[in-house]
Structure formats: structure tokens, C-alpha cells
Design an enzyme around this catalytic site. Sequence first.
Site, short mmCIF file in Angstrom:
data_model
loop_
_atom_site.label_atom_id
_atom_site.label_comp_id
_atom_site.label_asym_id
_atom_site.label_seq_id
_atom_site.Cartn_x
_atom_site.Cartn_y
_atom_site.Cartn_z
N GLU A 1 0.85 -1.21 0.00
CA GLU A 1 0.00 0.00 0.00
C GLU A 1 0.88 1.25 0.00
O GLU A 1 1.97 1.25 0.57
CB GLU A 1 -0.85 0.02 1.28
CG GLU A 1 -2.26 -0.51 1.13
CD GLU A 1 -3.22 0.54 0.59
OE1 GLU A 1 -2.79 1.48 -0.12
OE2 GLU A 1 -4.42 0.42 0.88
N ASP A 2 0.37 2.33 -0.59
CA ASP A 2 1.10 3.59 -0.53
C ASP A 2 0.98 4.22 0.86
O ASP A 2 1.97 4.59 1.48
CB ASP A 2 0.60 4.57 -1.61
CG ASP A 2 -0.91 4.78 -1.61
OD1 ASP A 2 -1.63 4.15 -0.79
OD2 ASP A 2 -1.40 5.58 -2.43
N ASP B 1 -4.31 5.25 6.09
CA ASP B 1 -4.90 6.47 6.64
C ASP B 1 -6.02 6.07 7.61
O ASP B 1 -5.74 5.70 8.75
CB ASP B 1 -5.39 7.32 5.47
CG ASP B 1 -5.86 8.69 5.85
OD1 ASP B 1 -5.41 9.21 6.88
OD2 ASP B 1 -6.67 9.28 5.12
N PHE C 1 -1.87 16.03 4.19
CA PHE C 1 -2.17 15.42 2.90
C PHE C 1 -0.90 15.45 2.06
O PHE C 1 -0.35 16.52 1.78
CB PHE C 1 -3.31 16.16 2.19
CG PHE C 1 -3.76 15.42 0.97
CD1 PHE C 1 -4.65 14.35 1.08
CD2 PHE C 1 -3.28 15.76 -0.29
CE1 PHE C 1 -5.05 13.64 -0.05
CE2 PHE C 1 -3.68 15.06 -1.42
CZ PHE C 1 -4.55 14.00 -1.29
#
Length: 180
Positions: free
Chosen positions: A101-102, A105, A154
Site C-alpha cells: 500500500e502507498d 490512513d 495530505f
Amino acid sequence: MGAARRETYQVLIRRTEIKNRVEAVARKITRDFKGQRIHLIGVLKGACFFLADLAREIDLETSIDFISVASYGKGKESSGQVRLLKDLDNSIAGLNVILVEDILDTGLTLNYLLNVLKQRKPKTLCVAALLDKPSRRLKPVKADYIGFTIPNEFVVGYGLDYAERYRNLKDVCILDLRKQ
Ligand code: 5GP
């Protein structure tokens, strides 16, 4: 008509730090699965650069596949819903699967993917995430291999986008959106 927005970004994690950390994660995976085959599953599109760099540093028999889900729309906020856009090409039954996964969150995407993949009877199933934002978690999921723990910002770059842009930045950057 809404006010125009000016996008600026600042480096959070430099490319050299990313390279060093990806190499360290790959060494750990190589040690943990010594003598075994592993199967990397990249979550499109954000994880594609991380998977490509990680796979090349792993010294094991390795195969790769990709899966695609929709979790975020064009903006910065999650819709809270996850839906499968592209399934795997091949079966994972009996394989040592590492989901790549990047960023982790809220955990909604990972929670959904783990439920989908578990049903397909892999031999083992674990998670490698380049970035982790633990302060945002809504589901009690965690990664076995983490590149960097980051604050609630973000970020874009090294595969991560904002409205499909910025994926090709070499550093991980904090995106700042201000009204002009
Ligand atoms: P989760 O389901 O854990 O909330 O979010 C996972 C997905 O949301 C990630 O794979 C990524 O696509 C997106 N996401 C979460 N945080 C960020 C962020 O800071 N930047 C970008 N570009 N995408 C994010």
C-alpha cells in the site's frame, strides 16, 4: 463561483531517505521469508513506484500482481466507501502474500482488501505500507512493514496523487491548498 486555489507543496521525505528506507524494508522481508517465495500485490495506482522499488531490492523468488480500489474521489477527503475496480489476475491460494500500500490512513481500504484477500486462502498474508498516518485510523488495522510514520497532512509524490497529479514527484511532499 468558488475562489481559485493556489497549490503549493513542500518536501516531507526526501528521495534519498525513501531509497534507504525501502532498502531496509526489503532486507527485513528477505530475512523474514528466507528460502520462500513471496507474492507482492500492489494497490493501484499509488503503490506502483513503491512496489517497483521494493520488489527490486528483495532477494527472494518474487511474483507480482495488482488490484485497484476506489476509496478517495478527486478531492482530499475519503468517501468512506471502498469498491473494487480491478481484481487480481491470478489466484493467491497457498502463496505468501504481501499487500503493498502507498499509505495507511483511516484503514478503510486496507480493512476491505484484507477481508477480500483472506477469503482466497493465501498461505500467509501481511501488509507493507510506505506511509502510515496512525492518528486518522477508523478501523483497527496495521501494517507489518512500515516505511515512515507521518503526521496528519495530505501528501503527494512517489506515487501519491491529488486529482491524478503529482504522482511523479521524486520526494513525498505536503500539499498545501490555499484560496487565492
Ligand atoms: P484509507 O482507506 O486508509 O483512509 O486510505 C487509503 C487510501 O487513501 C490510500 O491508498 C490513498 O490512495 C488515499 N490517501 C490517504 N491519505 C492520503 C494522502 O495523504 N495523500 C494522498 N495522495 N492519498 C491519500
